[in-house]
Write an enzyme that holds these catalytic residues in place. Sequence first.
Site, mmCIF file in Angstrom:
data_model
loop_
_atom_site.group_PDB
_atom_site.id
_atom_site.type_symbol
_atom_site.label_atom_id
_atom_site.label_comp_id
_atom_site.label_asym_id
_atom_site.label_seq_id
_atom_site.Cartn_x
_atom_site.Cartn_y
_atom_site.Cartn_z
ATOM 1 N N ARG A 32 34.081 52.014 66.314
ATOM 2 C CA ARG A 32 32.945 51.244 66.808
ATOM 3 C C ARG A 32 33.731 50.650 68.238
ATOM 4 O O ARG A 32 35.059 50.762 67.830
ATOM 5 C CB ARG A 32 33.357 49.781 66.045
ATOM 6 C CG ARG A 32 32.721 49.889 64.135
ATOM 7 C CD ARG A 32 33.166 48.276 63.792
ATOM 8 N NE ARG A 32 32.924 48.774 62.340
ATOM 9 C CZ ARG A 32 34.064 49.356 61.282
ATOM 10 N NH1 ARG A 32 34.341 50.022 61.366
ATOM 11 N NH2 ARG A 32 32.780 49.718 60.449
ATOM 12 N N LYS A 68 37.114 46.958 60.224
ATOM 13 C CA LYS A 68 36.661 45.808 59.204
ATOM 14 C C LYS A 68 37.362 45.361 57.904
ATOM 15 O O LYS A 68 37.932 46.347 57.285
ATOM 16 C CB LYS A 68 35.531 45.679 58.994
ATOM 17 C CG LYS A 68 35.084 45.734 60.659
ATOM 18 C CD LYS A 68 33.586 45.038 60.700
ATOM 19 C CE LYS A 68 32.473 44.943 61.610
ATOM 20 N NZ LYS A 68 31.173 45.190 61.226
ATOM 21 N N HIS A 87 27.718 51.033 70.845
ATOM 22 C CA HIS A 87 27.364 50.914 69.540
ATOM 23 C C HIS A 87 26.722 52.958 68.928
ATOM 24 O O HIS A 87 26.481 53.513 67.787
ATOM 25 C CB HIS A 87 26.794 50.322 68.545
ATOM 26 C CG HIS A 87 26.800 50.351 67.554
ATOM 27 N ND1 HIS A 87 28.613 50.039 66.354
ATOM 28 C CD2 HIS A 87 26.540 49.899 66.150
ATOM 29 C CE1 HIS A 87 28.586 49.413 65.601
ATOM 30 N NE2 HIS A 87 27.328 49.823 65.076
ATOM 31 N N ARG A 100 28.603 55.611 68.650
ATOM 32 C CA ARG A 100 29.091 55.851 67.282
ATOM 33 C C ARG A 100 27.815 55.862 65.767
ATOM 34 O O ARG A 100 28.114 57.145 65.325
ATOM 35 C CB ARG A 100 29.038 54.069 66.384
ATOM 36 C CG ARG A 100 30.050 54.299 64.899
ATOM 37 C CD ARG A 100 30.521 52.921 64.831
ATOM 38 N NE ARG A 100 29.869 52.212 63.722
ATOM 39 C CZ ARG A 100 31.038 52.707 62.444
ATOM 40 N NH1 ARG A 100 31.607 52.875 62.623
ATOM 41 N NH2 ARG A 100 31.082 52.135 61.512
ATOM 42 N N HIS A 156 33.549 52.792 56.939
ATOM 43 C CA HIS A 156 32.697 52.407 56.127
ATOM 44 C C HIS A 156 32.869 50.440 54.548
ATOM 45 O O HIS A 156 33.561 51.657 54.089
ATOM 46 C CB HIS A 156 31.303 52.942 55.593
ATOM 47 C CG HIS A 156 30.004 52.635 56.462
ATOM 48 N ND1 HIS A 156 29.287 53.976 56.122
ATOM 49 C CD2 HIS A 156 30.250 52.310 57.971
ATOM 50 C CE1 HIS A 156 28.659 53.609 57.381
ATOM 51 N NE2 HIS A 156 28.533 53.146 58.380
ATOM 52 N N TYR A 173 41.607 58.711 50.342
ATOM 53 C CA TYR A 173 42.717 59.920 50.176
ATOM 54 C C TYR A 173 42.919 60.849 49.363
ATOM 55 O O TYR A 173 44.051 61.187 49.021
ATOM 56 C CB TYR A 173 43.643 59.719 51.534
ATOM 57 C CG TYR A 173 43.008 59.284 52.705
ATOM 58 C CD1 TYR A 173 42.057 60.443 53.853
ATOM 59 C CD2 TYR A 173 43.537 57.903 53.037
ATOM 60 C CE1 TYR A 173 41.560 60.641 54.889
ATOM 61 C CE2 TYR A 173 42.300 57.844 54.436
ATOM 62 C CZ TYR A 173 41.727 59.032 55.178
ATOM 63 O OH TYR A 173 41.005 59.036 56.309
#
Length: 305
Positions: A159, A182, A250, A253, A276, A285
């Site tokens: 972002r 985020k 953006h 992205r 996301h 992971y």
Amino acid sequence: MLDTSIQALINKWQKYLVLQRNYSNHTVISYNNDLKHFLEFMNYYNSEFVTINHIKTADIRLIRSWLAKRHCDNFTTSSISRGLSAVKNFYRFLEKTTQLNSHIIFSIKSPKKTKLLPKALSEDDVVISLEHIEEYGNVKWVELRNKALLVLIYASGLRISEALSITKLHLQNLEFIRIIGKGSKERIIPWLPIAKNLITQYLEILPYKLGDNEPIFRGKQGKKLQPPVFNRELIKLKHFYGLPQHLTAHSFRHSFASHLLEHGADLRSIQELLGHKSLSTTQNYTKTSIKHLEAVYTTAYPIKK
């Protein structure tokens, strides 16, 4: 003019959003503006200055009237939803810090948003952009900054706010960028050599001294570069070369994700790289190793060389 006790609560709420919830300054400013609009409407609705008691006892009719007013004032569905989310967030904070319990506002659903598909650029448009973004800036270090930043966004899917938060500490790892996105969610993205090399070249001629924890992308006056400033450079590029209207920071992205998909990457890996919210760091992971992410990235990405 707000009552001092209300303003004090708002100030505490803003600090909570930044320090406890890791909200960006941009989000906090937007939320503050939405809450201010709500309180101004409450003042008008009650025909008297807003007090803490007014806030605590706001009924469903007042809240729906405010939402209707926003609709009549041509706020987009997205803006109306964000405004309601901001006010709900404030009330949730009041529940944590005052005697307020189970306010009626939490029963109100946000208006349904029209789902718009993200618009990606063609690979040709990306190439044109990357080749010519250096033509804007008037000063060599600014021109190189613009190219380094644009390549970084397209090469990593960051972002714009994340890219502008990159510091020298991020450069110390030769293989990966560790990003806190985020909701304080961490993700790890492979460094693409072209991006890291451009950033290194940019830092070599940057006329400002920076600490290891300071964002590396700077404006002409030496302050942290802001998204609107960079997007203005992209507007010049877009107009001169006849590039698509939806070209913004953006959109690179989105292009990162679309082009990876077109070149054979799987959706799950792309979601992990984008960070996301539906995928937490732990899920990322434990289910997919970093080695696999790197392999997907390096075999599928169109500008890897």
